[in-house]
Design an enzyme around this catalytic site. Structure first.
Site, PDB file in Angstrom:
ATOM      1  N   SER A 134     -21.692  21.328 -10.221  1.00  0.00           N
ATOM      2  CA  SER A 134     -22.646  21.958  -9.290  1.00  0.00           C
ATOM      3  C   SER A 134     -22.007  22.913  -8.291  1.00  0.00           C
ATOM      4  O   SER A 134     -22.731  23.669  -7.633  1.00  0.00           O
ATOM      5  CB  SER A 134     -23.414  20.885  -8.526  1.00  0.00           C
ATOM      6  OG  SER A 134     -24.352  20.284  -9.371  1.00  0.00           O
TER       7      SER A 134
ATOM      8  N   LYS B 156     -23.039  26.416  -8.548  1.00  0.00           N
ATOM      9  CA  LYS B 156     -24.356  26.894  -8.096  1.00  0.00           C
ATOM     10  C   LYS B 156     -24.263  27.880  -6.935  1.00  0.00           C
ATOM     11  O   LYS B 156     -25.127  28.737  -6.781  1.00  0.00           O
ATOM     12  CB  LYS B 156     -25.235  25.695  -7.711  1.00  0.00           C
ATOM     13  CG  LYS B 156     -25.627  24.821  -8.907  1.00  0.00           C
ATOM     14  CD  LYS B 156     -26.247  23.509  -8.448  1.00  0.00           C
ATOM     15  CE  LYS B 156     -26.677  22.631  -9.613  1.00  0.00           C
ATOM     16  NZ  LYS B 156     -27.095  21.284  -9.168  1.00  0.00           N
TER      17      LYS B 156
ATOM     18  N   TYR C  54     -25.923  27.850 -18.525  1.00  0.00           N
ATOM     19  CA  TYR C  54     -25.801  26.907 -17.398  1.00  0.00           C
ATOM     20  C   TYR C  54     -24.717  25.853 -17.664  1.00  0.00           C
ATOM     21  O   TYR C  54     -23.896  25.562 -16.792  1.00  0.00           O
ATOM     22  CB  TYR C  54     -27.159  26.237 -17.148  1.00  0.00           C
ATOM     23  CG  TYR C  54     -27.109  25.144 -16.105  1.00  0.00           C
ATOM     24  CD1 TYR C  54     -27.135  25.442 -14.749  1.00  0.00           C
ATOM     25  CD2 TYR C  54     -27.037  23.793 -16.478  1.00  0.00           C
ATOM     26  CE1 TYR C  54     -27.070  24.440 -13.789  1.00  0.00           C
ATOM     27  CE2 TYR C  54     -26.979  22.786 -15.525  1.00  0.00           C
ATOM     28  CZ  TYR C  54     -27.001  23.115 -14.192  1.00  0.00           C
ATOM     29  OH  TYR C  54     -26.939  22.116 -13.248  1.00  0.00           O
TER      30      TYR C  54
ATOM     31  N   TYR D 171     -26.670  17.672  -1.396  1.00  0.00           N
ATOM     32  CA  TYR D 171     -27.965  17.121  -1.815  1.00  0.00           C
ATOM     33  C   TYR D 171     -28.593  16.284  -0.725  1.00  0.00           C
ATOM     34  O   TYR D 171     -28.548  16.657   0.444  1.00  0.00           O
ATOM     35  CB  TYR D 171     -27.807  16.324  -3.126  1.00  0.00           C
ATOM     36  CG  TYR D 171     -27.205  17.178  -4.186  1.00  0.00           C
ATOM     37  CD1 TYR D 171     -27.916  18.241  -4.716  1.00  0.00           C
ATOM     38  CD2 TYR D 171     -25.909  16.979  -4.612  1.00  0.00           C
ATOM     39  CE1 TYR D 171     -27.351  19.076  -5.661  1.00  0.00           C
ATOM     40  CE2 TYR D 171     -25.337  17.809  -5.562  1.00  0.00           C
ATOM     41  CZ  TYR D 171     -26.076  18.854  -6.072  1.00  0.00           C
ATOM     42  OH  TYR D 171     -25.518  19.679  -6.992  1.00  0.00           O
TER      43      TYR D 171
ATOM     44  N   VAL E 250     -20.371  16.909  -9.757  1.00  0.00           N
ATOM     45  CA  VAL E 250     -20.223  15.551 -10.299  1.00  0.00           C
ATOM     46  C   VAL E 250     -18.881  15.297 -10.988  1.00  0.00           C
ATOM     47  O   VAL E 250     -18.601  14.169 -11.370  1.00  0.00           O
ATOM     48  CB  VAL E 250     -21.348  15.146 -11.287  1.00  0.00           C
ATOM     49  CG1 VAL E 250     -22.615  14.778 -10.564  1.00  0.00           C
ATOM     50  CG2 VAL E 250     -21.574  16.183 -12.350  1.00  0.00           C
TER      51      VAL E 250
HETATM   52  O1  DON Z   1     -26.591  19.802 -14.391  1.00  0.00           O
HETATM   53  C1  DON Z   1     -25.920  18.809 -14.170  1.00  0.00           C
HETATM   54  O2  DON Z   1     -26.419  17.696 -14.071  1.00  0.00           O
HETATM   55  C2  DON Z   1     -24.430  18.981 -13.976  1.00  0.00           C
HETATM   56  N1  DON Z   1     -23.914  19.994 -14.834  1.00  0.00           N
HETATM   57  C3  DON Z   1     -24.104  19.324 -12.554  1.00  0.00           C
HETATM   58  C4  DON Z   1     -24.656  18.344 -11.539  1.00  0.00           C
HETATM   59  C5  DON Z   1     -23.808  18.181 -10.344  1.00  0.00           C
HETATM   60  O3  DON Z   1     -22.652  18.526 -10.317  1.00  0.00           O
HETATM   61  C6  DON Z   1     -24.416  17.456  -9.197  1.00  0.00           C
HETATM   62  N2  DON Z   1     -23.435  17.309  -8.144  1.00  0.00           N
HETATM   63  N3  DON Z   1     -22.996  16.554  -7.438  1.00  0.00           N
END
Ligand code: DON
Length: 309
Positions: free
Chosen positions: A65, A68, A193, A245, A263
C-alpha cells in the site's frame, strides 16, 4: 539540523526489537508469508547527512500500500486534481483498508479516499497507459526518479500470488465498474495494481522517496522538480489523515508525522522540509500496520521531538 547518527539508530532498533515478537506476518497474499518476522530496519535520509541506517537494511520487501501515495501523485499529474477527486473522496473511513461496506452506502458510490484499496484501484485506473505494462512502466519511472535507483523492479512471485488471490479487490473493481468509477478492463487494472504493489525496495529507497516528498517534490541532491509542490502537499496530507488506515488518529497522536504503511511491513514516513524515513518489520497488527515499525517510528519521533503539530 544534525538530527541523528547511525549509533543512535542502532540503539533505537535494539529498543524496538522485542516488538517484532508481536503480531503476524500477512498471509492473505500467500507469497508475503515467506518474510522473516525477526527483521527490523530503519533508514533516515536528510540533505545534511545523506542516508543513515541501522538494522537489517539489506532486506528488500514489496511496497504494497505504500505504492498508493506514488500512484496518487502520478494520477493527479496525468488526469488532473479535479478529475481524480471526482472519482475518489478526501475523507478518512474508520474502516479496514479492504472494506467494501461504504461503497454501497455512499450515494452516489465513490471510495472515501485514495489510501483504501477501493480508492487506490480507481486512482491506478486514471494513470495514463493503454496496457498494464505501460501504466506500470510509468509508475516505475517515477519510483526510479524519486529513489535515484534505476535497478528497482517488480517481484513477480508476489505480483502473481496477489493477482491469483485478489478476490476481494476483484469484487471492489467489478462493483465500481458497474457504477462508472472505472474506465478500463478490470483484469488489466488488477494486473497493473498488483504489480505496483509488488515493486521491490529497501528501507533506504523508502527514506529517499520520503525525502523528495519532504522537499516539496524536488530531488534532494539536484533540486530537480519530480512532483509539483501542490501534489506533494496533497499526498502528505493524505498520509496524515489516512496513511495508517483506521489507526491514523492514534498514529497522529503517538508518532505525529506523516506516514504510509504496507502489509509487507514497510512504512514510509517523513518530516516536512527535514527528512525521509523508511522502516521495515513484517509482523502486523490486526489493522495491517507493522507493530515494531510503528514502535521504532514512535521512539525516533519522541527522541528528536519531530511532531509536526
Ligand atoms: O491490495 C492489497 O490488499 C495489498 N496489495 C496492499 C494492502 C496493504 O498494503 C494494506 N496496508 N497496510
Amino acid at each position: 539540523m544534525k538530527c541523528t547518527t547511525e549509533q543512535e539508530l542502532v540503539k533505537l532498533v535494539k529498543r524496538s526489537k522485542p516488538f517484532t515478537k508481536d503480531g503476524k506476518v500477512a498471509d492473505y497474499i500467500p507469497a508475503l508469508e515467506k518474510a522473516d518476522p525477526d527483521k527490523l530496519a530503519i533508514a533516515v535520509y536528510s540533505k545534511e547527512d545523506g542516508c543513515l541506517s541501522a538494522g537489517d537494511v539489506g532486506e528488500t520487501f514489496t511496497l504494497q500500500s505504500i505504492s498508493k501515495i506514488l500512484t496518487l501523485a502520478l494520477a493527479i499529474m496525468d488526469a488532473g486534481e479535479d478529475h481524480v477527486f471526482s472519482r475518489v473522496g478526501k475523507e478518512p473511513t474508520g474502516d479496514p483498508f479492504n472494506s467494501i461496506a461504504k461503497l454501497e452506502s455512499q450515494v452516489p458510490s465513490k471510495p472515501l479516499n485514495p489510501m483504501i484499496n477501493a480508492g487506490a484501484l480507481v486512482v491506478t485506473d486514471l494513470i495514463h497507459g493503454e496496457t498494464s505494462d505501460e501504466k506500470v512502466g510509468r509508475i516505475l519511472q517515477l519510483i526510479h526518479d524519486m529513489t535515484n535507483n534505476s535497478s528497482i523492479g517488480i517481484n513477480y512471485e508476489v505480483a502473481d500470488s496477489e493477482f491469483e488471490s485478489a478476490h476481494l479487490n476483484r469484487a471492489l473493481c467489478y462493483f465500481m465498474k458497474q457504477h462508472g468509477l472505472i474506465d478500463n478492463d478490470v483484469e488489466m487494472l488488477l494486473e497493473a495494481y498488483t504489480k505496483q504493489c509488488s515493486v521491490e525496495v529497501n528501507c533506504k529507497d523508502l527514506a529517499r522517496i520520503g525525502m523528495v516528498l519532504a522537499n516539496e517534490g524536488r530531488d534532494p541532491e539536484t533540486e530537480r522538480k519530480i512532483i509539483p509542490r501542490y501534489i506533494a502537499r496533497i499526498v502528505k496530507t493524505f498520509m496524515v489523515t489516512c496513511g495508517m488506515y483506521n489507526a491514523s488518529g492514534e498514529f497522529a497522536i503517538n508518532v505525529a508525522i506523516p506516514a504510509k504503511s504496507g502489509v509487507s511491513g514497510g512504512i514510509l514516513s517523513l518530516v516536512p522540509n527535514q527528512m525521509g524515513i523508511g522502516v521495515y518489520s513484517p509482523p502486523l497488527d490486526p489493522k495491517g500496520n507493522s507493530i515494531a515499525g510503528i514502535k521504532l517510528l514512535e521512539n525516533f519521533s519522541s527522541q528528536y521531538e519531530l511532531s509536526i503539530f
